[in-house]
Design an enzyme around this catalytic site. Structure first.
Site, mmCIF file in Angstrom:
data_model
loop_
_atom_site.group_PDB
_atom_site.id
_atom_site.type_symbol
_atom_site.label_atom_id
_atom_site.label_comp_id
_atom_site.label_asym_id
_atom_site.label_seq_id
_atom_site.Cartn_x
_atom_site.Cartn_y
_atom_site.Cartn_z
ATOM 1 N N SER A 1 0.493 -1.287 0.210
ATOM 2 C CA SER A 1 0.024 -0.282 -0.186
ATOM 3 C C SER A 1 0.517 1.216 0.005
ATOM 4 O O SER A 1 1.505 0.988 0.354
ATOM 5 C CB SER A 1 -1.113 0.155 0.888
ATOM 6 O OG SER A 1 -1.961 0.890 1.509
ATOM 7 N N ASP A 2 0.067 2.975 -0.633
ATOM 8 C CA ASP A 2 1.742 3.333 -0.576
ATOM 9 C C ASP A 2 0.434 4.593 -0.704
ATOM 10 O O ASP A 2 -1.245 4.375 -1.064
ATOM 11 C CB ASP A 2 2.224 3.723 -1.856
ATOM 12 C CG ASP A 2 3.677 4.469 -1.105
ATOM 13 O OD1 ASP A 2 3.005 6.094 -1.720
ATOM 14 O OD2 ASP A 2 4.434 4.162 -0.575
#
Length: 197
Positions: free
Chosen positions: A73-74
């Protein structure tokens, strides 16, 4: 099915833990700025950048952990076409909040699932965040109260804490704002048979 979160974010880990997901944490070994740099010249949008970074994290950890489902995730913060990064010090946090004051920015939160070095699924959710017009004196007092926690999140705020006082309007779900589009992720984990459902 074993699950690894390829993120050192305590906020993402807390969201997964609170949702009852059993997982371990393993940080990706990538240079995010090096991955990001060529994207600016390619015309990539801020949500493209978030997704590419999330995928790079997931694949890096997946390649080292066969047969394990990896969540990468980012999140990017975009003000128009500009991507804003975490402030490096309190002066940079002050300047960042002055820049965002009275404007609407976007939080682009990407999540990717990978297994055996292959991407299985990717998703980006976007939240529209409008800061109220902030007095410079208030910004200074806010930063002195919250301290270096302001440096842990892009935008120099944490909406789950005192940072909520900075906002006039928020369009988007809480999970996207914190940095992990949890509802789409849970739906995909159920489809993969990784969680009960």
């Amino acid at each position: 099915m074993d699950i690894i979160l390829a993120s050192k974010s305590p906020f993402r880990a807390t969201l997964l833990k609170n949702a009852g997901i059993a997982f371990t944490v393993q940080s990706a070994d990538i240079d995010e700025r090096a991955v990001e740099a060529p994207l600016y010249d390619s015309g990539a949008t801020p949500d493209d950048v978030a997704q590419i970074l999330a995928e790079a994290k997931a694949l890096d950890v997946s390649e080292r952990n066969p047969s394990v489902l990896v969540i990468g995730s980012d999140q990017t913060l975009s003000l128009g076409d500009e991507i804003v990064h975490k402030a490096e010090d309190m002066e940079a946090a002050r300047r960042q909040l002055l820049k965002l004051s009275g404007k609407t920015h976007h939080l682009n939160s990407a999540v990717v699932l990978a297994k055996d070095g292959q991407t299985l699924w990717r998703h980006v959710s976007v939240a529209r965040m409008t800061l109220r017009d902030l007095d410079p004196g208030f910004i200074g007092r806010y930063l002195s109260r919250v301290g270096t926690i302001a440096l842990q999140s892009v935008g120099a705020y944490q909406i789950e804490g005192e940072g909520v006082q900075l906002f006039e309007k928020v369009d988007g779900d809480y999970f996207t704002i914190v940095g992990l589009p949890l509802l789409p992720l849970l739906a995909e984990l159920r489809r993969e048979g990784a969680i009960d459902g």
